[in-house]
Enzyme design. Structure first.
Site, mmCIF file in Angstrom:
data_model
loop_
_atom_site.group_PDB
_atom_site.id
_atom_site.type_symbol
_atom_site.label_atom_id
_atom_site.label_comp_id
_atom_site.label_asym_id
_atom_site.label_seq_id
_atom_site.Cartn_x
_atom_site.Cartn_y
_atom_site.Cartn_z
ATOM 1 N N PHE A 72 5.168 0.932 6.822
ATOM 2 C CA PHE A 72 6.049 -0.218 6.732
ATOM 3 C C PHE A 72 6.524 -0.420 5.292
ATOM 4 O O PHE A 72 7.682 -0.758 5.049
ATOM 5 C CB PHE A 72 5.342 -1.468 7.250
ATOM 6 N N CYS A 73 5.633 -0.226 4.335
ATOM 7 C CA CYS A 73 6.021 -0.306 2.924
ATOM 8 C C CYS A 73 6.976 0.832 2.566
ATOM 9 O O CYS A 73 7.929 0.638 1.807
ATOM 10 C CB CYS A 73 4.783 -0.252 2.032
ATOM 11 N N CYS A 127 1.331 3.077 3.339
ATOM 12 C CA CYS A 127 1.682 2.289 4.524
ATOM 13 C C CYS A 127 3.102 2.628 4.970
ATOM 14 O O CYS A 127 4.037 2.561 4.162
ATOM 15 C CB CYS A 127 1.558 0.803 4.183
ATOM 16 N N TYR A 167 0.896 -1.149 0.000
ATOM 17 C CA TYR A 167 0.000 0.000 0.000
ATOM 18 C C TYR A 167 0.939 1.204 0.000
ATOM 19 O O TYR A 167 1.810 1.320 0.871
ATOM 20 C CB TYR A 167 -0.869 0.068 1.250
#
Length: 387
Positions: free
Chosen positions: A129-130, A127, A124
């Site tokens: 974390f991404c 996001c 995503y």
């Protein structure tokens, strides 16, 4: 969590759209202006509100119920995290902070990363974390392809038993899960030059447990360790400090994003407008995700504030966290010295998802982070060769 909430909101939104009384062509036009927004939706405020209320009654409050059942923020725009209590439990049980065993020598020579390896990142875009993974890849000039995952249907990762993002596929055969594992494994690969990805992944064992809701969750052992000897590591004396702050990013910093970007109804709406514009949504999925999701996450943000013991003014917690980070960096250009280390890249990746929002502007004006952040922008941009 918010990703599950968006899926429920969007799916039920389709059901509403299928009813003739809720079709957009039947609704009087009323344009709601958004600050810094590139998209607006035409609807009657009173008519839409009345229909939304009726829908909530008909569906038993499923939208907000979903928000409260799944609780927390997927950070800024659809991220999922393992709770602090579970992480502490797993840390105590597995003793993952003890020095892990190194890989065995004598493995087949690995190909040069970024030339012989083809990387595909399922993500995503909003996001955090991404974003951490993209920052790492960009800084090291590693080419990769991104696949934006629809957060409602998630058809793009239907082939995977691991239902979170980011997922990184290597040569279409080896799957890496969890942002910190992805970064540690690739850094090990870059530094060792003699260890293959599958052997490296064996050093990050998957551990399953159940949280307080009885839901099975997955964590990974040793995920903050780069699997090389101390004498091979460029920052021998600061290795533990790097690990400490990488863990701090996942355990604390990401939990400050949602309460801050969804702090007020206006900020929540601006955040979801950004999520919908940057994410992969259908037209009507995006419509319901934006308006109903913003309302749900504004309410959830208050619960998150209590869950993580934040102050009434959650900005103060964000400011303190960022200033704590800058105090750890000290007078150096980066925590890594003249070049960023993995902690620098992780902090930058998480903070970057707030760009363009009020929380980001306030952070830049009220903390000491601005100069460090601009230096990070420059070095990541200069190394960026991603596709």
């Amino acid at each position: 969590m918010a990703a599950a909430c968006v899926r429920t909101i969007s799916k039920t939104g389709r059901l509403v759209y299928d009813k003739a009384t809720c079709h957009p062509t039947k609704i009087p036009a009323f344009v709601i202006p958004l600050r810094n927004a590139e998209r607006t939706y035409g609807t009657s405020r009173l008519d839409f509100g009345a229909r939304l209320s009726s829908y909530a009654l008909l569906r038993g409050g499923r939208v907000l119920g979903c928000a409260f059942i799944f609780g927390g923020g997927f950070g800024f725009g659809l991220y999922q995290t393992v709770k602090l209590t579970l992480q502490r439990h797993l840390a105590e049980k597995a003793k993952v902070l003890s020095f892990p065993p190194l890989l065995q020598d004598g493995l087949t020579q690995a190909p040069d990363l970024g030339t012989d390896l083809k990387l595909k990142l399922y993500q995503y875009k909003t996001c955090p974390f991404c974003s951490k993974v993209r920052v790492f890849l960009d800084y090291h000039g590693i080419p990769y392809e991104t696949v934006e995952v629809n957060p409602v249907m998630r058809q793009e990762i239907k082939w995977s038993g691991y239902r979170k993002v980011p997922i990184l596929m290597v040569n279409g055969t080896v799957q890496l899960n969890d942002s910190s594992v992805i970064i540690s494994a690739l850094m090990t690969y870059l530094m060792s030059k003699e260890k293959m990805i599958p052997q490296i992944l064996a050093c990050y064992p998957e551990m399953k447990a159940k949280n307080e809701h009885g839901k099975e969750v997955i964590e990974f052992g040793n995920k903050y360790w780069v699997m090389v000897n101390d004498h091979e590591y460029p920052e021998k004396d600061s290795r533990k400090e790097e690990i400490k702050w990488r863990k701090w990013v996942d355990d604390w910093l990401v939990h400050l994003i949602s309460p801050n970007v969804y702090r007020t109804p206006g900020e929540a709406l601006a955040s979801f407008d950004y999520i919908v514009r940057e994410g992969k949504f259908g037209r009507f999925e995006g419509f319901f995700a934006k308006y109903v999701g913003a309302a749900a996450m504004w309410i959830i943000s208050k619960r998150l504030r209590n869950r993580h013991n934040l102050q009434e003014d959650v900005r103060q917690d964000l400011y303190k966290a960022v200033n704590d980070w800058m105090a750890a960096v000290g007078k150096k250009k980066f925590m890594g010295g003249d070049s960023p280390n993995l902690a620098d890249l992780a902090v930058f990746g998480v903070l970057r998802v707030m760009e363009g929002l009020q929380a980001f502007n306030d952070m830049m004006e009220n903390t000491k982070v601005k100069n460090w952040y601009r230096r990070m922008e420059n070095v990541v941009h200069n190394h960026n060769h991603s596709e």
